[in-house]
Design an enzyme around this catalytic site. Structure first.
Site, PDB file in Angstrom:
ATOM      1  N   LEU A   1     -11.503  12.723 -43.307  1.00 45.34           N
ATOM      2  CA  LEU A   1     -10.467  11.710 -43.478  1.00 45.34           C
ATOM      3  C   LEU A   1      -9.071  12.323 -43.359  1.00 45.34           C
ATOM      4  O   LEU A   1      -8.213  11.816 -42.623  1.00 45.34           O
ATOM      5  CB  LEU A   1     -10.619  11.022 -44.837  1.00 45.34           C
ATOM      6  CG  LEU A   1     -11.828  10.105 -44.984  1.00 45.34           C
ATOM      7  CD1 LEU A   1     -11.935   9.613 -46.420  1.00 45.34           C
ATOM      8  CD2 LEU A   1     -11.742   8.925 -44.034  1.00 45.34           C
ATOM      9  N   TYR A   2      -8.846  13.408 -44.072  1.00 47.58           N
ATOM     10  CA  TYR A   2      -7.523  14.042 -44.079  1.00 47.58           C
ATOM     11  C   TYR A   2      -7.156  14.568 -42.699  1.00 47.58           C
ATOM     12  O   TYR A   2      -6.084  14.259 -42.155  1.00 47.58           O
ATOM     13  CB  TYR A   2      -7.494  15.160 -45.106  1.00 47.58           C
ATOM     14  CG  TYR A   2      -6.167  15.873 -45.201  1.00 47.58           C
ATOM     15  CD1 TYR A   2      -5.034  15.201 -45.642  1.00 47.58           C
ATOM     16  CD2 TYR A   2      -6.040  17.218 -44.861  1.00 47.58           C
ATOM     17  CE1 TYR A   2      -3.813  15.841 -45.731  1.00 47.58           C
ATOM     18  CE2 TYR A   2      -4.826  17.868 -44.954  1.00 47.58           C
ATOM     19  CZ  TYR A   2      -3.716  17.176 -45.383  1.00 47.58           C
ATOM     20  OH  TYR A   2      -2.498  17.817 -45.462  1.00 47.58           O
TER      21      TYR A   2
END
Length: 243
Positions: free
Chosen positions: A154-155
């Site tokens: 996600l990051y």
């Protein structure tokens, strides 16, 4: 104080702590008037403003959640009203949810991409509209987009989007003399770096340590300066040689 940015006005999102705070203080130390943006911790932002003022600089604290487009507009409006026309924008805000991709929820995705990708996109859009000709736009990414880490889909995915925004916007704003660059810190001594990972992170640098926020901020100040006028569309790595 240096005078290299005297007469300039800067907006730094997420600048009440960590790398953002160091960037705000670095820009102010070089003469820029700085809008210190925060979401919820007004005291921390006021502390940054006070620290800048104590050294002869000028800054104001402005609350805005960059994941909310109306807040982004308000942040720029208030900066112009209080400090004048904008020359430098540093899109620094970033959050992380660390978990295996298979365990990530829709809410996790919306939170991370809503801030890091969507929020940065609209910050860059507003910067493109407001920054004066010859200005500087910097988006903070991460050196992690060049590496392979588990539990960071996600990051790193959201930051990968930021890097592509930079590449495109640099071409669109080139005719106005506005530079647009990404700045990618490596492992840095902030509360985003878990204690358990610090020894490993230090060992990945030829310097045998993690970075200090000021060391990343110094690169941001350079990118905001006239000396960086021939750099645009770049992703500048500030990670102490970690690869």
């Amino acid at each position: 104080m240096s005078q290299s940015l005297q007469g300039k006005t800067a907006v730094v999102t997420g600048s009440s702590r960590g790398i953002g705070r160091a960037i705000a203080e670095g820009l102010a130390a070089n003469g820029a008037a700085v809008a210190v943006n925060y979401v919820g911790n007004k005291k921390a932002a006021d502390d940054v403003v006070a620290a800048i003022a104590s050294k002869g600089g000028k800054a104001v604290a402005i609350q805005a959640d960059i994941s909310v487009v109306d807040d982004v507009h308000r942040l720029f409006d208030q900066t112009e009203n209080q400090l004048g026309a904008i020359d430098i924008v540093v899109a620094n805000v970033g959050i992380a949810v660390i978990k295996p991709l298979i365990e990530a929820t829709e809410a996790d995705f919306d939170l991370v991409f809503g801030t890091n990708a969507r929020g940065t996109f609209f910050t860059l859009q507003e910067a493109a509209r407001r920054v004066r000709d010859g200005g500087r736009i910097i988006a903070v990414s991460t050196g992690g987009t060049r590496m392979f880490f588990t539990q960071t889909a996600l990051y790193l995915g959201s930051k990968g989007a930021v890097e592509q925004f930079v590449r495109v916007l640099s071409r669109e704003l080139g005719p106005r003399g506005v530079t647009v660059n990404a700045l990618s810190p490596g492992f840095t001594d902030t509360d985003l770096l878990p204690e358990r990972d610090r020894a490993l992170a230090a060992g990945m640098s030829p310097f045998g340590r993690i970075g200090a926020p000021r060391e990343v901020a110094d690169v941001a100040v350079f990118l905001a300066s006239d000396e960086a006028r021939w750099l645009t569309g770049e992703n500048i790595q500030a990670g102490g040689g970690v690869a």
